[in-house]
Design a protein around this motif. Sequence first.
Motif, PDB file in Angstrom:
ATOM      1  N   ILE A 150     -20.437  -3.859  -3.213  1.00 12.86           N
ATOM      2  CA  ILE A 150     -19.029  -3.667  -2.880  1.00 12.86           C
ATOM      3  C   ILE A 150     -18.304  -3.199  -4.120  1.00 12.86           C
ATOM      4  CG2 ILE A 150     -16.925  -4.753  -2.022  1.00 12.86           C
ATOM      5  CD1 ILE A 150     -18.774  -6.931  -0.819  1.00 12.86           C
ATOM      6  N   LEU A 151     -17.695  -2.021  -4.031  1.00 11.74           N
ATOM      7  CA  LEU A 151     -16.847  -1.524  -5.114  1.00 11.74           C
ATOM      8  C   LEU A 151     -15.412  -1.815  -4.709  1.00 11.74           C
ATOM      9  CD1 LEU A 151     -16.868   0.030  -7.836  1.00 11.74           C
ATOM     10  CD2 LEU A 151     -16.430   2.112  -6.508  1.00 11.74           C
ATOM     11  N   ALA A 152     -14.701  -2.593  -5.529  1.00  6.79           N
ATOM     12  CA  ALA A 152     -13.398  -3.088  -5.103  1.00  6.79           C
ATOM     13  C   ALA A 152     -12.329  -2.883  -6.164  1.00  6.79           C
ATOM     14  CB  ALA A 152     -13.489  -4.579  -4.765  1.00  6.79           C
ATOM     15  N   LEU A 153     -11.201  -2.345  -5.723  1.00  8.31           N
ATOM     16  CA  LEU A 153      -9.983  -2.346  -6.525  1.00  8.31           C
ATOM     17  C   LEU A 153      -9.032  -3.321  -5.845  1.00  8.31           C
ATOM     18  CD1 LEU A 153      -8.167  -1.196  -8.779  1.00  8.31           C
ATOM     19  CD2 LEU A 153      -7.392   0.522  -7.146  1.00  8.31           C
ATOM     20  N   THR A 154      -8.666  -4.400  -6.530  1.00  6.04           N
ATOM     21  CA  THR A 154      -7.851  -5.453  -5.927  1.00  6.04           C
ATOM     22  C   THR A 154      -6.560  -5.645  -6.709  1.00  6.04           C
ATOM     23  OG1 THR A 154      -8.966  -7.182  -7.228  1.00  6.04           O
ATOM     24  CG2 THR A 154      -9.892  -6.657  -5.066  1.00  6.04           C
ATOM     25  N   SER A 155      -5.577  -6.244  -6.029  1.00  3.10           N
ATOM     26  CA  SER A 155      -4.290  -6.537  -6.646  1.00  3.10           C
ATOM     27  C   SER A 155      -3.868  -7.947  -6.274  1.00  3.10           C
ATOM     28  CB  SER A 155      -3.222  -5.544  -6.176  1.00  3.10           C
ATOM     29  OG  SER A 155      -1.950  -5.896  -6.687  1.00  3.10           O
ATOM     30  N   THR A 156      -3.250  -8.653  -7.214  1.00  4.88           N
ATOM     31  CA  THR A 156      -2.755  -9.999  -6.926  1.00  4.88           C
ATOM     32  C   THR A 156      -1.476  -9.969  -6.107  1.00  4.88           C
ATOM     33  OG1 THR A 156      -1.623 -10.009  -9.072  1.00  4.88           O
ATOM     34  CG2 THR A 156      -3.799 -11.032  -8.976  1.00  4.88           C
ATOM     35  N   GLN A 157      -0.784  -8.826  -6.084  1.00 10.81           N
ATOM     36  CA  GLN A 157       0.445  -8.680  -5.306  1.00 10.81           C
ATOM     37  C   GLN A 157       0.485  -7.280  -4.687  1.00 10.81           C
ATOM     38  OE1 GLN A 157       3.048 -10.784  -4.743  1.00 10.81           O
ATOM     39  NE2 GLN A 157       2.382 -12.490  -6.041  1.00 10.81           N
ATOM     40  N   PHE A 158       0.987  -7.206  -3.444  1.00 11.58           N
ATOM     41  CA  PHE A 158       1.183  -5.905  -2.809  1.00 11.58           C
ATOM     42  C   PHE A 158       2.656  -5.588  -2.595  1.00 11.58           C
ATOM     43  CE2 PHE A 158      -3.206  -6.809  -1.765  1.00 11.58           C
ATOM     44  CZ  PHE A 158      -3.812  -5.583  -1.987  1.00 11.58           C
ATOM     45  N   GLN A 159       3.484  -6.620  -2.638  1.00  8.50           N
ATOM     46  CA  GLN A 159       4.925  -6.423  -2.514  1.00  8.50           C
ATOM     47  C   GLN A 159       5.647  -7.229  -3.599  1.00  8.50           C
ATOM     48  OE1 GLN A 159       5.569  -7.455   1.721  1.00  8.50           O
ATOM     49  NE2 GLN A 159       6.039  -5.304   2.064  1.00  8.50           N
ATOM     50  N   LYS A 241       9.813   2.437  -6.466  1.00  5.45           N
ATOM     51  CA  LYS A 241       9.013   3.512  -5.899  1.00  5.45           C
ATOM     52  C   LYS A 241       7.625   3.011  -5.506  1.00  5.45           C
ATOM     53  CE  LYS A 241      11.305   7.244  -8.471  1.00  5.45           C
ATOM     54  NZ  LYS A 241      11.128   8.339  -9.463  1.00  5.45           N
ATOM     55  N   LYS A 242       7.150   3.482  -4.364  1.00  5.39           N
ATOM     56  CA  LYS A 242       5.837   3.071  -3.852  1.00  5.39           C
ATOM     57  C   LYS A 242       4.729   3.550  -4.778  1.00  5.39           C
ATOM     58  CE  LYS A 242       5.418   3.062   0.523  1.00  5.39           C
ATOM     59  NZ  LYS A 242       5.273   3.449   1.953  1.00  5.39           N
ATOM     60  N   ILE A 243       3.735   2.677  -5.002  1.00  8.68           N
ATOM     61  CA  ILE A 243       2.599   2.980  -5.883  1.00  8.68           C
ATOM     62  C   ILE A 243       1.352   3.136  -5.015  1.00  8.68           C
ATOM     63  CG2 ILE A 243       1.153   2.137  -7.772  1.00  8.68           C
ATOM     64  CD1 ILE A 243       3.631   0.492  -8.670  1.00  8.68           C
ATOM     65  N   VAL A 244       0.750   4.316  -5.029  1.00 11.26           N
ATOM     66  CA  VAL A 244      -0.453   4.590  -4.237  1.00 11.26           C
ATOM     67  C   VAL A 244      -1.616   4.858  -5.179  1.00 11.26           C
ATOM     68  CG1 VAL A 244      -1.522   6.067  -2.504  1.00 11.26           C
ATOM     69  CG2 VAL A 244       0.932   5.553  -2.369  1.00 11.26           C
ATOM     70  N   PRO A 265      -8.457   2.626  -0.815  1.00 10.25           N
ATOM     71  CA  PRO A 265      -7.170   2.867  -1.485  1.00 10.25           C
ATOM     72  C   PRO A 265      -6.235   1.683  -1.255  1.00 10.25           C
ATOM     73  CG  PRO A 265      -7.322   4.156   0.530  1.00 10.25           C
ATOM     74  CD  PRO A 265      -8.676   3.525   0.337  1.00 10.25           C
ATOM     75  N   ILE A 266      -5.326   1.471  -2.172  1.00 12.77           N
ATOM     76  CA  ILE A 266      -4.349   0.399  -2.004  1.00 12.77           C
ATOM     77  C   ILE A 266      -2.946   0.944  -2.267  1.00 12.77           C
ATOM     78  CG2 ILE A 266      -5.985  -1.410  -2.646  1.00 12.77           C
ATOM     79  CD1 ILE A 266      -4.629  -1.606  -5.330  1.00 12.77           C
ATOM     80  N   VAL A 267      -1.964   0.280  -1.663  1.00  8.92           N
ATOM     81  CA  VAL A 267      -0.559   0.674  -1.808  1.00  8.92           C
ATOM     82  C   VAL A 267       0.232  -0.541  -2.290  1.00  8.92           C
ATOM     83  CG1 VAL A 267       1.508   1.529  -0.653  1.00  8.92           C
ATOM     84  CG2 VAL A 267      -0.754   2.418  -0.002  1.00  8.92           C
ATOM     85  N   ILE A 268       0.982  -0.370  -3.371  1.00  7.37           N
ATOM     86  CA  ILE A 268       1.862  -1.405  -3.891  1.00  7.37           C
ATOM     87  C   ILE A 268       3.302  -0.981  -3.587  1.00  7.37           C
ATOM     88  CG2 ILE A 268       2.528  -2.769  -5.905  1.00  7.37           C
ATOM     89  CD1 ILE A 268      -0.414  -3.018  -5.260  1.00  7.37           C
ATOM     90  N   SER A 269       4.055  -1.852  -2.920  1.00  5.55           N
ATOM     91  CA  SER A 269       5.435  -1.525  -2.527  1.00  5.55           C
ATOM     92  C   SER A 269       6.405  -2.500  -3.196  1.00  5.55           C
ATOM     93  CB  SER A 269       5.594  -1.592  -1.005  1.00  5.55           C
ATOM     94  OG  SER A 269       4.706  -0.688  -0.365  1.00  5.55           O
ATOM     95  N   PRO A 270       6.883  -2.176  -4.393  1.00  2.63           N
ATOM     96  CA  PRO A 270       7.824  -3.076  -5.088  1.00  2.63           C
ATOM     97  C   PRO A 270       9.123  -3.252  -4.298  1.00  2.63           C
ATOM     98  CG  PRO A 270       6.900  -1.453  -6.605  1.00  2.63           C
ATOM     99  CD  PRO A 270       6.532  -1.012  -5.220  1.00  2.63           C
ATOM    100  N   LYS A 271       9.678  -4.462  -4.355  1.00 10.13           N
ATOM    101  CA  LYS A 271      10.921  -4.780  -3.649  1.00 10.13           C
ATOM    102  C   LYS A 271      12.087  -4.814  -4.642  1.00 10.13           C
ATOM    103  CE  LYS A 271       9.186  -8.618  -2.161  1.00 10.13           C
ATOM    104  NZ  LYS A 271       9.003  -9.932  -1.486  1.00 10.13           N
ATOM    105  N   GLU A 272      13.237  -4.307  -4.192  1.00 14.16           N
ATOM    106  CA  GLU A 272      14.435  -4.356  -5.023  1.00 14.16           C
ATOM    107  C   GLU A 272      14.887  -5.803  -5.219  1.00 14.16           C
ATOM    108  OE1 GLU A 272      16.070  -2.360  -6.771  1.00 14.16           O
ATOM    109  OE2 GLU A 272      15.775  -0.308  -6.042  1.00 14.16           O
ATOM    110  N   LEU A 273      15.439  -6.090  -6.387  1.00 11.82           N
ATOM    111  CA  LEU A 273      16.015  -7.405  -6.638  1.00 11.82           C
ATOM    112  C   LEU A 273      17.365  -7.519  -5.934  1.00 11.82           C
ATOM    113  CD1 LEU A 273      15.319  -7.691 -10.473  1.00 11.82           C
ATOM    114  CD2 LEU A 273      14.102  -8.881  -8.637  1.00 11.82           C
ATOM    115  N   PRO A 274      17.748  -8.727  -5.514  1.00 11.32           N
ATOM    116  CA  PRO A 274      19.090  -8.896  -4.927  1.00 11.32           C
ATOM    117  C   PRO A 274      20.173  -8.529  -5.941  1.00 11.32           C
ATOM    118  CG  PRO A 274      17.706 -10.838  -4.540  1.00 11.32           C
ATOM    119  CD  PRO A 274      16.969  -9.970  -5.503  1.00 11.32           C
ATOM    120  N   ASN A 275      21.323  -8.144  -5.440  1.00 15.87           N
ATOM    121  CA  ASN A 275      22.427  -7.775  -6.319  1.00 15.87           C
ATOM    122  C   ASN A 275      22.882  -8.966  -7.155  1.00 15.87           C
ATOM    123  OD1 ASN A 275      22.573  -5.073  -5.489  1.00 15.87           O
ATOM    124  ND2 ASN A 275      23.872  -5.587  -3.742  1.00 15.87           N
ATOM    125  N   HIS A 276      23.167  -8.677  -8.410  1.00 14.58           N
ATOM    126  CA  HIS A 276      23.583  -9.712  -9.366  1.00 14.58           C
ATOM    127  C   HIS A 276      24.112  -9.003 -10.598  1.00 14.58           C
ATOM    128  CE1 HIS A 276      23.228 -13.020 -12.310  1.00 14.58           C
ATOM    129  NE2 HIS A 276      23.293 -13.829 -11.269  1.00 14.58           N
TER     130      HIS A 276
END
Length: 458
Positions: A150-159, A241-244, A265-276
């Motif tokens: 198994i060849l694997a690219l993994t991430s601890t977070q996707f969002q 911005k989405k990371i592919v 393939p993996i996709v990382i979708s960062p979330k905006e921080l709440p307004n502050h």
Amino acid sequence: MRRFFYFFWVFLLAITELSAQATLVVGEKSITLEENFSLSFIIKSANASIETPIFKFPELPGLRKLGVSRSKATDIQNGESVYSYTFSQYYQASATGSLLIPPAEVIVNQQSLKTEAFALQISESAQKEEVVEDTKEQIEDLFKGQSSLILALTSTQFQPFVGQGFTLKFSLFIPDDNSTRYSFDRNDIQIPALIQKIRPKNCWEESFGLQEVKVSKVVYKNKKYTEYRFFQSTFFALDAKKIVIPSLSLQLLKNNEKVVFSSKPIVISPKELPNHPLKGKIPVGDFHLEETLSRAQVQTGDTVVYVSSVVGDGNSILWDSKLIESDYFLNFFPIGTQSSVYPYGDKMFGNKTEKILIIPSQPGKFALKSYFNWIFFNTRTATYDTLRSESILAVSGQPSDRYLNTQSETMLLYRGLEKLAADKLIGYRWMDWKQIFNALLGLVLLWLFILIIKAKYK
């Protein structure tokens, strides 16, 4: 005299911390098969960058050499930056038991750093139901129905939130019951090219420093695998911005024939921080505060050293240094600031440590939460959070302000002010009272002036 003592204190600290330019650090002497033993040396310099030193770590019996990692920390001493560069050689054990490690020598720029003999205890690894800390869904999908490599690219977070760390790992898993013989084919060319495809743009990277393949044993649902880890880094997204990351292909030799294995393939979708108001200006992560006071009970005029360390899963380099203004009750003098980012398990942890000299001027009980707090975005609760000091400083003795005697008849307004607890004094410091008094006096004078003018024209 107080100013002389302060500078003398800072001078002693600076001499103590800068006297050794290269020091040797021996890692934990009790590890499991999954953990690595390390030998490290630290070089301190006033320069923000240094040439990589010429060094040689020893071969240790019963241990296999792995990669060398490098980290950098910054310490502020008397307003000047001092940089610490740490080089760590990792070693891997192949069996449990007790290893007698003989005296060893690390060579750094022709300087000899020696260790004494010691025993290294190696115990069995606890079996894991999941491979390290990747998401359960990802692992289920990764190993589902797989009986071969198994060849694997993994991430601890996707969002992750913008600014929150996520760790990418690129590994090859080979089942221990696999009977086919495989071998690597020109990894010195393949792996660097694949790593360039992994590294996402618009991210801050903190590397785990893998310079060689890290080999370890993992267990998933009672099935044993050998993991060959080629790459591991923690990234902090700078925007939403989405990371592919595309599918990666690694070529191996199977009985001298070329075969190719591919990752998903993996996709990382960062979330905006709440307004502050502080959005984008404060650290993002899960932090806790560690603090110490050299003494909790002192006399006025005595010195106290307050040390705070903000530690956690996040990039603590973004913490601002605490610039605390002295007031009528306490005087603050910064001694040093140190920030570092280091690998901890499968995550990248940050540490921001500050040393501040405190000299109390007035007696009382002072809650330091009135002075020390750290604001951050808590990824565990998905809210903005504040760490506050829990230390309390008890000060006894006479007021050290020679210009103010609150017991005199002319100072009735301020009588007993120094005996109040610090947590009752928030917003009522000496300068505040003086300004209020002056404002009231001005209003009275203005009122008298208006009365005089009116009486004059009647």
